[in-house]
Write a protein that holds these residues in place. Structure first.
Motif, PDB file in Angstrom:
ATOM      1  N   VAL A  37      28.802  62.584  38.792  1.00  0.00           N
ATOM      2  CA  VAL A  37      30.197  62.341  38.411  1.00  0.00           C
ATOM      3  C   VAL A  37      30.275  61.361  37.237  1.00  0.00           C
ATOM      4  CG1 VAL A  37      32.360  61.281  39.190  1.00  0.00           C
ATOM      5  CG2 VAL A  37      31.166  62.904  40.674  1.00  0.00           C
ATOM      6  N   SER A  38      29.419  60.355  37.238  1.00  0.00           N
ATOM      7  CA  SER A  38      29.456  59.315  36.202  1.00  0.00           C
ATOM      8  C   SER A  38      28.731  59.720  34.927  1.00  0.00           C
ATOM      9  CB  SER A  38      28.833  58.024  36.742  1.00  0.00           C
ATOM     10  OG  SER A  38      27.431  58.171  36.924  1.00  0.00           O
ATOM     11  N   GLY A  39      28.051  60.847  34.942  1.00  0.00           N
ATOM     12  CA  GLY A  39      27.278  61.234  33.778  1.00  0.00           C
ATOM     13  C   GLY A  39      25.997  60.438  33.624  1.00  0.00           C
ATOM     14  N   GLY A  40      25.452  59.956  34.752  1.00  0.00           N
ATOM     15  CA  GLY A  40      24.181  59.237  34.715  1.00  0.00           C
ATOM     16  C   GLY A  40      24.316  57.747  34.514  1.00  0.00           C
ATOM     17  N   ARG A  41      25.317  57.131  35.151  1.00  0.00           N
ATOM     18  CA  ARG A  41      25.549  55.688  34.978  1.00  0.00           C
ATOM     19  C   ARG A  41      25.312  54.882  36.251  1.00  0.00           C
ATOM     20  NH1 ARG A  41      30.941  54.802  33.935  1.00  0.00           N
ATOM     21  NH2 ARG A  41      31.593  56.965  34.272  1.00  0.00           N
ATOM     22  N   LEU A  42      24.755  55.479  37.286  1.00  0.00           N
ATOM     23  CA  LEU A  42      24.595  54.785  38.560  1.00  0.00           C
ATOM     24  C   LEU A  42      23.396  53.842  38.549  1.00  0.00           C
ATOM     25  CD1 LEU A  42      25.365  54.446  41.603  1.00  0.00           C
ATOM     26  CD2 LEU A  42      23.684  56.261  42.067  1.00  0.00           C
ATOM     27  N   ASP A  43      23.604  52.612  39.009  1.00  0.00           N
ATOM     28  CA  ASP A  43      22.539  51.713  39.441  1.00  0.00           C
ATOM     29  C   ASP A  43      22.595  51.698  40.969  1.00  0.00           C
ATOM     30  OD1 ASP A  43      21.677  51.067  36.875  1.00  0.00           O
ATOM     31  OD2 ASP A  43      22.931  49.280  36.746  1.00  0.00           O
ATOM     32  N   PHE A  44      21.537  52.136  41.612  1.00  0.00           N
ATOM     33  CA  PHE A  44      21.548  52.332  43.057  1.00  0.00           C
ATOM     34  C   PHE A  44      21.185  51.033  43.774  1.00  0.00           C
ATOM     35  CE2 PHE A  44      19.300  53.566  47.009  1.00  0.00           C
ATOM     36  CZ  PHE A  44      20.362  54.166  47.665  1.00  0.00           C
ATOM     37  N   GLY A  45      22.216  50.344  44.273  1.00  0.00           N
ATOM     38  CA  GLY A  45      22.005  49.100  45.003  1.00  0.00           C
ATOM     39  C   GLY A  45      21.886  49.355  46.493  1.00  0.00           C
ATOM     40  N   ILE A  46      20.884  48.740  47.137  1.00  0.00           N
ATOM     41  CA  ILE A  46      20.676  48.914  48.569  1.00  0.00           C
ATOM     42  C   ILE A  46      20.071  47.635  49.148  1.00  0.00           C
ATOM     43  CG2 ILE A  46      18.357  49.924  48.324  1.00  0.00           C
ATOM     44  CD1 ILE A  46      19.139  51.824  50.670  1.00  0.00           C
ATOM     45  N   GLY A  47      20.316  47.419  50.431  1.00  0.00           N
ATOM     46  CA  GLY A  47      19.745  46.277  51.128  1.00  0.00           C
ATOM     47  C   GLY A  47      19.635  46.575  52.605  1.00  0.00           C
ATOM     48  N   ALA A  48      19.083  45.628  53.338  1.00  0.00           N
ATOM     49  CA  ALA A  48      18.822  45.835  54.765  1.00  0.00           C
ATOM     50  C   ALA A  48      20.091  45.822  55.607  1.00  0.00           C
ATOM     51  CB  ALA A  48      17.853  44.764  55.276  1.00  0.00           C
ATOM     52  N   GLY A  49      21.167  45.229  55.104  1.00  0.00           N
ATOM     53  CA  GLY A  49      22.399  45.131  55.882  1.00  0.00           C
ATOM     54  C   GLY A  49      22.629  43.710  56.345  1.00  0.00           C
ATOM     55  N   SER A  50      23.809  43.454  56.892  1.00  0.00           N
ATOM     56  CA  SER A  50      24.215  42.100  57.253  1.00  0.00           C
ATOM     57  C   SER A  50      23.308  41.502  58.317  1.00  0.00           C
ATOM     58  CB  SER A  50      25.660  42.100  57.759  1.00  0.00           C
ATOM     59  OG  SER A  50      26.519  42.592  56.764  1.00  0.00           O
ATOM     60  N   ARG A  51      23.063  40.216  58.188  1.00  0.00           N
ATOM     61  CA  ARG A  51      22.224  39.515  59.149  1.00  0.00           C
ATOM     62  C   ARG A  51      23.021  39.188  60.410  1.00  0.00           C
ATOM     63  NH1 ARG A  51      17.640  37.215  56.774  1.00  0.00           N
ATOM     64  NH2 ARG A  51      17.092  36.690  58.910  1.00  0.00           N
ATOM     65  N   PRO A  52      22.334  38.991  61.573  1.00  0.00           N
ATOM     66  CA  PRO A  52      23.031  38.692  62.827  1.00  0.00           C
ATOM     67  C   PRO A  52      23.841  37.399  62.792  1.00  0.00           C
ATOM     68  CG  PRO A  52      20.773  39.379  63.251  1.00  0.00           C
ATOM     69  CD  PRO A  52      20.896  39.197  61.759  1.00  0.00           C
ATOM     70  N   GLY A  53      23.524  36.490  61.866  1.00  0.00           N
ATOM     71  CA  GLY A  53      24.233  35.226  61.791  1.00  0.00           C
ATOM     72  C   GLY A  53      25.598  35.314  61.138  1.00  0.00           C
ATOM     73  N   HIS A  54      26.054  36.502  60.756  1.00  0.00           N
ATOM     74  CA  HIS A  54      27.349  36.674  60.108  1.00  0.00           C
ATOM     75  C   HIS A  54      28.258  37.504  61.011  1.00  0.00           C
ATOM     76  CE1 HIS A  54      26.036  34.936  56.286  1.00  0.00           C
ATOM     77  NE2 HIS A  54      24.899  35.576  56.479  1.00  0.00           N
ATOM     78  N   PRO A  55      28.866  36.891  62.006  1.00  0.00           N
ATOM     79  CA  PRO A  55      29.638  37.677  62.987  1.00  0.00           C
ATOM     80  C   PRO A  55      30.823  38.409  62.382  1.00  0.00           C
ATOM     81  CG  PRO A  55      29.985  35.310  63.306  1.00  0.00           C
ATOM     82  CD  PRO A  55      28.847  35.461  62.343  1.00  0.00           C
ATOM     83  N   ILE A  56      31.410  37.891  61.305  1.00  0.00           N
ATOM     84  CA  ILE A  56      32.553  38.577  60.719  1.00  0.00           C
ATOM     85  C   ILE A  56      32.108  39.886  60.073  1.00  0.00           C
ATOM     86  CG2 ILE A  56      32.487  37.514  58.424  1.00  0.00           C
ATOM     87  CD1 ILE A  56      35.585  37.265  58.716  1.00  0.00           C
TER      88      ILE A  56
END
Length: 279
Positions: free
Chosen positions: A89-108
């Motif tokens: 859709v972007s014509g090749g402009r994506l930077d693919f950001g990824i991570g493990a996900g929120s840590r247990p110490g962040h209850p919100i």
């Protein structure tokens, strides 16, 4: 970066369209949360990838991504398909950001898993599955024939990606995180590594640790761009300028500047004039 919470779609679209016309701003980002992590806990929060696709269709120049996708939210093969769609859709402009996900110490942040029926495994599971997800996603983006994958966390039969992303061999992979376990995944899979700013000594130490992990697997540490996420205060842009200068001296080359809502009119031009151009 415009966090897609406590604001309307029209507000985010206005800022991105403006930023698209400001050459000093090279990339724009959303985050990946399903409920607000600040302000009114019952306020609006938009799903990141669908919003990113909409913004990709309404911009022409900016590179764009999520800082960062939670690997806990979506199966990796599905995520590879979603990301490919945005790259097309972007014509090749994506930077693919990824991570493990929120840590247990962040209850919100933890509540969004319970609220959406998503499993929340321990951190060791989330980092291990992140490494396998990066492997699977890259293979789906690049391999010309279906394949099976029998990992400890990810199992696929007849996996195949078609179409492929516009970018070759694939969109740049940005991994966010600071733990040693995550940095080992960064060393193996990332083109860009992002860490939140605030403690430059810690960030520099984590960067040196990443260098060591790269050396252990025979990868040139210089192949991984060092990125930092910094908040911007409208009343004191000089603090952000100083933080960028100090981080640049410490070897960081890529900066994501988070503007807080509500977004003033002309905020992208203000950012270019008060923070980027004068630092």
């Amino acid at each position: 970066m415009t966090a897609p919470m406590q604001v309307g779609y029209d507000d985010i679209l206005r800022v991105w369209r403006e930023a698209d016309e400001v050459p000093q701003i090279e990339h724009a980002w959303l985050f990946d949360h399903l409920m607000p992590i600040g302000g009114d806990p019952d306020g609006p929060a938009y799903e990141g990838w669908t919003l990113l696709s909409a913004l990709a269709a309404q911009t022409r120049r900016l590179r764009l991504g999520l800082l960062v996708t939670s690997n806990r939210f979506r199966p990796p093969a599905m995520l590879a398909k979603i990301a490919t769609t945005v790259d097309v859709v972007s014509g090749g402009r994506l930077d693919f950001g990824i991570g493990a996900g929120s840590r247990p110490g962040h209850p919100i942040a933890r509540r969004e898993y319970d609220g959406h029926g998503l499993e929340y495994h321990d951190f060791a599971h989330s980092v291990g599955s992140l490494a396998e997800a990066c492997t699977v996603i890259r293979r789906l983006w690049t391999e010309p024939a279906p394949f099976d994958f029998d990992g400890a966390y990810v199992k696929l039969r007849g996996a195949f990606g078609n179409p492929k992303p516009v970018q070759r061999p694939h969109p740049p992979i940005l991994i966010g995180g600071r733990s040693a376990a995550t940095l080992r995944v960064v060393a193996e899979h990332a083109d860009i590594w992002n860490i939140p700013g605030g403690d430059l000594d810690d960030a520099a130490g984590r960067s040196a640790l990443l260098d060591r992990f790269c050396a252990e697997i025979g990868r040139d540490p210089a192949a991984i761009t060092r990125s930092m996420h910094l908040g911007v205060g409208y009343e004191n842009p000089g603090a952000t300028r100083d933080a960028i200068s100090a981080a640049t001296d410490a070897g960081f080359q890529h900066f994501v500047l988070s503007v807080p809502p509500p977004f003033p009119d002309g905020v992208a031009h203000w950012l270019a004039e008060k923070v980027i151009a004068t630092r």
